[in-house]
Motif scaffolding. Structure first.
Motif, PDB file in Angstrom:
ATOM      1  N   TYR A  71       0.864  -1.179   0.000  1.00 13.83           N
ATOM      2  CA  TYR A  71       0.000   0.000   0.000  1.00 13.83           C
ATOM      3  C   TYR A  71       0.903   1.233   0.000  1.00 13.83           C
ATOM      4  O   TYR A  71       1.731   1.399   0.907  1.00 13.83           O
ATOM      5  N   TYR A  72       0.744   2.103  -0.975  1.00 12.22           N
ATOM      6  CA  TYR A  72       1.513   3.352  -1.015  1.00 12.22           C
ATOM      7  C   TYR A  72       0.991   4.306   0.048  1.00 12.22           C
ATOM      8  O   TYR A  72      -0.207   4.626   0.083  1.00 12.22           O
ATOM      9  N   ALA A  73       1.867   4.787   0.930  1.00 12.97           N
ATOM     10  CA  ALA A  73       1.480   5.740   1.975  1.00 12.97           C
ATOM     11  C   ALA A  73       1.348   7.130   1.354  1.00 12.97           C
ATOM     12  O   ALA A  73       2.327   7.835   1.145  1.00 12.97           O
ATOM     13  N   LYS A  74       0.126   7.531   1.074  1.00  7.85           N
ATOM     14  CA  LYS A  74      -0.130   8.734   0.292  1.00  7.85           C
ATOM     15  C   LYS A  74       0.392  10.009   0.942  1.00  7.85           C
ATOM     16  O   LYS A  74       0.690  10.989   0.254  1.00  7.85           O
ATOM     17  N   LYS A  75       0.533  10.004   2.258  1.00  8.53           N
ATOM     18  CA  LYS A  75       1.002  11.211   2.934  1.00  8.53           C
ATOM     19  C   LYS A  75       2.390  11.619   2.478  1.00  8.53           C
ATOM     20  O   LYS A  75       2.786  12.777   2.655  1.00  8.53           O
ATOM     21  N   ALA A  76       3.154  10.701   1.899  1.00  6.74           N
ATOM     22  CA  ALA A  76       4.527  11.007   1.497  1.00  6.74           C
ATOM     23  C   ALA A  76       4.598  11.988   0.337  1.00  6.74           C
ATOM     24  O   ALA A  76       5.610  12.679   0.163  1.00  6.74           O
ATOM     25  N   ASN A  77       3.541  12.060  -0.478  1.00  2.00           N
ATOM     26  CA  ASN A  77       3.518  12.996  -1.608  1.00  2.00           C
ATOM     27  C   ASN A  77       2.096  13.063  -2.125  1.00  2.00           C
ATOM     28  O   ASN A  77       1.463  12.030  -2.355  1.00  2.00           O
ATOM     29  N   LYS A  78       1.577  14.272  -2.318  1.00  2.44           N
ATOM     30  CA  LYS A  78       0.176  14.458  -2.686  1.00  2.44           C
ATOM     31  C   LYS A  78      -0.131  14.202  -4.161  1.00  2.44           C
ATOM     32  O   LYS A  78      -1.295  14.196  -4.556  1.00  2.44           O
ATOM     33  N   ALA A  79       0.883  14.049  -5.001  1.00  6.46           N
ATOM     34  CA  ALA A  79       0.656  13.983  -6.444  1.00  6.46           C
ATOM     35  C   ALA A  79      -0.294  12.862  -6.828  1.00  6.46           C
ATOM     36  O   ALA A  79      -0.256  11.758  -6.276  1.00  6.46           O
ATOM     37  N   ALA A  80      -1.136  13.151  -7.819  1.00  5.03           N
ATOM     38  CA  ALA A  80      -2.044  12.134  -8.335  1.00  5.03           C
ATOM     39  C   ALA A  80      -1.312  11.085  -9.149  1.00  5.03           C
ATOM     40  O   ALA A  80      -1.802   9.959  -9.294  1.00  5.03           O
ATOM     41  N   ALA A  81      -0.142  11.414  -9.678  1.00  7.38           N
ATOM     42  CA  ALA A  81       0.580  10.476 -10.545  1.00  7.38           C
ATOM     43  C   ALA A  81       0.824   9.149  -9.855  1.00  7.38           C
ATOM     44  O   ALA A  81       0.716   8.080 -10.479  1.00  7.38           O
ATOM     45  N   GLU A 318       3.220  -0.611   4.155  1.00  4.22           N
ATOM     46  CA  GLU A 318       2.766   0.713   3.729  1.00  4.22           C
ATOM     47  C   GLU A 318       3.944   1.661   3.523  1.00  4.22           C
ATOM     48  O   GLU A 318       4.081   2.677   4.216  1.00  4.22           O
ATOM     49  N   PRO A 319       4.823   1.377   2.557  1.00  2.00           N
ATOM     50  CA  PRO A 319       5.948   2.283   2.315  1.00  2.00           C
ATOM     51  C   PRO A 319       5.482   3.569   1.641  1.00  2.00           C
ATOM     52  O   PRO A 319       4.537   3.569   0.851  1.00  2.00           O
ATOM     53  N   GLY A 320       6.139   4.653   1.964  1.00  2.00           N
ATOM     54  CA  GLY A 320       5.865   5.931   1.306  1.00  2.00           C
ATOM     55  C   GLY A 320       7.123   6.448   0.655  1.00  2.00           C
ATOM     56  O   GLY A 320       7.312   6.400  -0.561  1.00  2.00           O
ATOM     57  N   ARG A 321       8.046   6.959   1.474  1.00  2.00           N
ATOM     58  CA  ARG A 321       9.306   7.507   0.982  1.00  2.00           C
ATOM     59  C   ARG A 321      10.048   6.488   0.101  1.00  2.00           C
ATOM     60  O   ARG A 321      10.623   6.841  -0.928  1.00  2.00           O
ATOM     61  N   ALA A 322      10.025   5.206   0.508  1.00  2.00           N
ATOM     62  CA  ALA A 322      10.798   4.202  -0.218  1.00  2.00           C
ATOM     63  C   ALA A 322      10.246   3.945  -1.617  1.00  2.00           C
ATOM     64  O   ALA A 322      11.000   3.594  -2.529  1.00  2.00           O
ATOM     65  N   LEU A 323       8.944   4.105  -1.828  1.00  2.00           N
ATOM     66  CA  LEU A 323       8.388   3.972  -3.175  1.00  2.00           C
ATOM     67  C   LEU A 323       8.709   5.183  -4.040  1.00  2.00           C
ATOM     68  O   LEU A 323       8.618   5.116  -5.273  1.00  2.00           O
ATOM     69  N   LEU A 324       9.094   6.289  -3.408  1.00  2.00           N
ATOM     70  CA  LEU A 324       9.379   7.532  -4.131  1.00  2.00           C
ATOM     71  C   LEU A 324      10.876   7.790  -4.294  1.00  2.00           C
ATOM     72  O   LEU A 324      11.271   8.854  -4.779  1.00  2.00           O
ATOM     73  N   ASP A 325      11.700   6.825  -3.914  1.00  2.00           N
ATOM     74  CA  ASP A 325      13.146   7.001  -4.019  1.00  2.00           C
ATOM     75  C   ASP A 325      13.543   7.297  -5.459  1.00  2.00           C
ATOM     76  O   ASP A 325      13.235   6.529  -6.371  1.00  2.00           O
ATOM     77  N   ARG A 326      14.190   8.451  -5.668  1.00  2.00           N
ATOM     78  CA  ARG A 326      14.682   8.916  -6.976  1.00  2.00           C
ATOM     79  C   ARG A 326      13.562   9.102  -7.996  1.00  2.00           C
ATOM     80  O   ARG A 326      13.789   9.058  -9.196  1.00  2.00           O
ATOM     81  N   ALA A 327      12.343   9.339  -7.486  1.00  2.00           N
ATOM     82  CA  ALA A 327      11.189   9.503  -8.370  1.00  2.00           C
ATOM     83  C   ALA A 327      10.817  10.960  -8.590  1.00  2.00           C
ATOM     84  O   ALA A 327       9.738  11.249  -9.110  1.00  2.00           O
TER      85      ALA A 327
END
Length: 460
Positions: A71-81, A318-327
């Motif tokens: 589950y992507y932790a949405k609080k890490a970034n609000k973008a809809a992408a 529920e990773p957030g930051r880790a799914l957004l690494d270098r994204a």
């Protein structure tokens, strides 16, 4: 520049890990075009990197033979992408507010693929969660009673529940229930009958250490056995997030910590070394999940992965930051430069509210990249400068540290802060001074060249 610049060895640096996806954008010439179009700072997003990170977490589960859901932790970034990518990949989303829940649904994520977390949830959030079949992490006995009452108003669909455990080693955490409270919660779930479906247990654990997560996960497996003995399904556990991101090489990180002193910061700002995010982590992202699965929980003989397989327990994370690494990265345009005591004070067209590490009384440390109209500035760093925001507040600095740039920044140049998608971009954003919030630009590569579009967030 006026005043002799400090010699390169005098100023510590922290270069981010090289990233081909970001480097291609820096060298494309597109960023100056976008800066001109928007007339202010902006963030760019790289959805393919998000896809790769998600695939890595799924591979870690598959390689361990563990049935799990991300589950992507949405609080890490609000973008809809990111929500669009989750919907396309069949991944889940972790939401903690009514707005987050509605936006996830609006971008195609099915209710059954949502997990609702957070403390003391609003009744309307709980009501929509029940109606949509979302999994709700119940944080207290009072919240459980409210969910049961709401579920009885929708008799055709039981409320799907996780009971959140207070970490025994973090007894002062404001999240979760202790042992006696969980016993009472199980009794109330039994009495609630078909109004609820008690699917398992979860926890919120601070920090990034591997063993405490494995230990607490093992404890949750015991709670599942207890719940099943009472006739409840209890077939899954959630270990939440807390998967670190590795921003910089070990050698660079340790050298930075050993060298940095107050004189390396504007106004001799002092940051305690233990107040920084751990910008190097030897075990990060999906590798941290592998380590948790390979760890032996306290008091056991088998590793966590083996215990999950043997008990047929589903693992939720529920990773957030880790799914957004270098994204993604954040781009600011230089508006002015002045000299102070042998270094420059650069003012950019945005504010420190768009680099949210300042929110924690800390600093985002990976070095920003200077991009001039003719391309990236390269060479030895002999032009030290701190970076201030465009507001009338003295503490509005994006970077207190004196960065040794390879060229003197000039108005019209761009400063690109790398790897900011995880929490940095918008956790603390504000239209202070009526400055517009930096837009988010989604970048893809089509036929070998970058193509962009604005992020599609629903109008509010």
């Amino acid at each position: 520049m006026n005043g002799a610049p400090l010699a390169p060895p005098a100023l510590p640096t922290l270069p981010a890990h090289p990233d081909p996806g970001t480097d291609a954008i820096l060298d494309s010439g597109l960023l100056h075009e976008l800066a001109h179009a928007f007339g202010g700072p902006f963030h760019f997003l790289l959805p393919r990197r998000f896809d790769a990170n998600l695939a890595a977490f799924r591979a870690a589960l598959r390689d361990a033979g563990v049935d799990g859901r991300v589950y992507y932790a949405k609080k890490a970034n609000k973008a809809a992408a990111w929500i669009e990518r989750c919907a396309a990949a069949g991944a889940g989303v972790d939401v903690a507010s009514l707005g987050e829940l509605r936006e996830a649904l609006a971008h195609g994520v099915r209710g059954e693929n949502l997990v609702v977390t957070g403390p003391a949830k609003h009744d309307e959030l709980l009501r929509i969660a029940v109606l949509q079949g979302a999994l709700t992490a119940v944080d207290s006995l009072g919240e459980l009673d409210r969910v049961v009452a709401l579920a009885r108003e929708v008799p055709a669909r039981p409320a799907r529940l996780l009971l959140r455990r207070l970490p025994p080693r973090q007894p002062h955490s404001r999240f979760g229930m202790d042992g006696p409270e969980l016993e009472e919660a199980l009794a109330r779930c039994v009495r609630a009958g078909d109004a609820v479906r008690t699917e398992g247990f979860g926890f919120h654990l601070s920090g990034y250490a591997v063993q405490p997560r494995a230990d607490l996960a093992g404890h949750l497996l015991g709670l599942c056995r207890r719940a099943r003995a009472l006739g409840l399904p209890a077939d899954r556990i959630s270990i939440g997030g807390g998967f670190a991101v590795d921003y910089a090489a070990a050698r660079d990180w340790h050298a930075f910590l050993a060298a940095q002193r107050p004189e390396h910061y504007h106004a001799r700002k002092a940051f305690p070394a233990d107040g920084f995010y751990p910008y190097h982590s030897p075990v990060a992202g999906a590798d941290a999940l592998r380590a948790v699965l390979a760890a032996v929980p306290e008091g056991g003989r088998d590793d966590l992965g083996t215990r999950l397989r043997r008990t047929g327990t589903l693992l939720l994370l529920e990773p957030g930051r880790a799914l957004l690494d270098r994204a993604g990265a954040s781009v600011f345009r230089v508006q002015g430069v002045k000299d102070r005591d042998g270094y420059a004070v650069v003012t950019v067209d945005g504010t420190s509210l768009s680099l949210s590490e300042q929110w924690f009384g800390s600093e985002f440390l990976p070095d920003p990249v200077l991009v001039t109209p003719s391309g990236r500035a390269r060479g030895p760093g002999v032009h030290p400068a701190c970076v201030g925001g465009a507001t009338c507040l003295e503490p509005d600095l994006l970077t207190w540290r004196k960065i040794p740039f390879p060229a003197r920044p000039s108005p019209g140049d761009l400063l690109v802060y790398p790897n900011t998608a995880g929490y940095q971009m918008d956790s603390n954003e504000s239209p202070f001074h009526d400055l517009p919030l930096p837009p988010k630009v989604v970048l893809d590569t089509v036929e070998g060249r970058p193509r962009w579009r604005l992020d599609r967030r629903p109008a509010r």
